[in-house]
Design a protein around this motif. Structure first.
Motif, short mmCIF file in Angstrom:
data_model
loop_
_atom_site.label_atom_id
_atom_site.label_comp_id
_atom_site.label_asym_id
_atom_site.label_seq_id
_atom_site.Cartn_x
_atom_site.Cartn_y
_atom_site.Cartn_z
N GLU A 199 1.00 -1.22 0.11
CA GLU A 199 -0.04 -0.03 0.05
C GLU A 199 0.68 1.31 -0.08
O GLU A 199 1.99 1.26 0.36
CB GLU A 199 -1.01 0.06 1.22
N SER A 200 0.45 2.26 -0.40
CA SER A 200 1.06 3.60 -0.55
C SER A 200 -0.08 4.96 -0.43
O SER A 200 -1.06 4.37 -0.80
CB SER A 200 1.86 3.83 -1.62
N GLY A 204 -0.99 6.98 2.03
CA GLY A 204 -1.59 7.33 3.35
C GLY A 204 -0.73 8.59 3.49
O GLY A 204 0.20 9.36 2.81
N LEU A 243 -5.54 6.24 -1.74
CA LEU A 243 -4.56 5.09 -1.47
C LEU A 243 -4.30 4.29 -3.02
O LEU A 243 -5.44 4.01 -3.53
CB LEU A 243 -5.32 4.52 -0.32
N CYS A 266 -2.65 0.23 -3.72
CA CYS A 266 -2.15 -1.04 -3.49
C CYS A 266 -1.70 -1.72 -4.64
O CYS A 266 -2.63 -2.45 -5.65
CB CYS A 266 -3.19 -1.93 -2.79
N ARG A 294 -9.73 -1.10 7.47
CA ARG A 294 -9.14 -0.09 8.39
C ARG A 294 -9.08 -0.45 9.73
O ARG A 294 -10.09 -1.35 10.08
CB ARG A 294 -9.67 1.42 7.90
N MET A 326 -5.10 3.00 10.34
CA MET A 326 -4.18 2.02 9.42
C MET A 326 -5.13 1.51 8.36
O MET A 326 -6.12 0.85 8.49
CB MET A 326 -3.43 1.21 10.02
N TYR A 365 -5.50 -1.06 5.37
CA TYR A 365 -4.91 -2.33 4.49
C TYR A 365 -5.49 -2.83 3.41
O TYR A 365 -6.83 -2.45 3.36
CB TYR A 365 -4.94 -3.38 5.57
N GLN A 373 0.99 -4.40 4.27
CA GLN A 373 1.35 -3.94 5.56
C GLN A 373 0.75 -2.64 6.20
O GLN A 373 0.80 -2.37 7.32
CB GLN A 373 3.01 -3.82 5.52
N THR A 430 -0.88 1.49 5.27
CA THR A 430 -0.68 2.63 5.32
C THR A 430 -1.58 3.65 6.20
O THR A 430 -2.54 3.32 6.23
CB THR A 430 -0.64 3.23 3.82
N GLN A 431 -0.63 4.52 6.90
CA GLN A 431 -1.46 5.49 7.83
C GLN A 431 -2.21 6.44 7.17
O GLN A 431 -1.58 7.24 6.44
CB GLN A 431 -0.58 5.70 8.94
#
Length: 121
Positions: free
Chosen positions: A6-7, A9, A20, A22, A38, A92, A94, A113, A115-116
């Motif tokens: 993931e990216s 955040g 977001l 993934c 989440r 977070m 996912y 993993q 992303t916040q």
């Protein structure tokens, strides 16, 4: 084996937007059904949005009309466009994938993993 990364955040003020991503690699058939979940501190994992192999989507009531899930099959990438963000969306996030249509149930076999996302008022 499937890998999900993931990216996208970050921190945003209430009313703002984030997208977001993934990125999925490995057995693409395993990625037939994908979803975003989440988890906020002290809370359970909540299904946010899911997408089926035929493009059908489902959303949690709390995000319906504000979030949009989509998938680019050519890029093996799942997206979550989040608009009109609220402080209660902070968590977070996912992505998950499986060959079974779990929709918003947290039974997926493959997870990223996380992303916040932090939304300030």
């Amino acid at each position: 084996q499937v890998q999900l990364v993931e990216s996208g955040g970050g921190s945003v003020q209430a009313g703002g937007s984030l997208r977001l991503s993934c990125a999925a690699s490995g057995d693409t058939y395993t990625n037939s059904y994908m979803a975003w979940f989440r988890q906020a501190p002290g809370k359970g994992r909540e299904g946010v949005a899911a997408i089926q192999s035929d493009g059908g989507t489902s959303y949690a009531y709390s995000v319906k009309g504000r979030f949009t899930i989509s998938k680019d099959n050519a890029k093996n990438t799942l997206y979550l466009q989040m608009n009109t963000l609220k402080p209660e969306d902070s968590a977070m996030y996912y992505c998950a994938a499986d060959r079974i249509a779990w929709e918003l149930l947290p039974n997926y076999r493959n997870w990223g993993q996380g992303t916040q996302v932090t939304v300030s008022s």
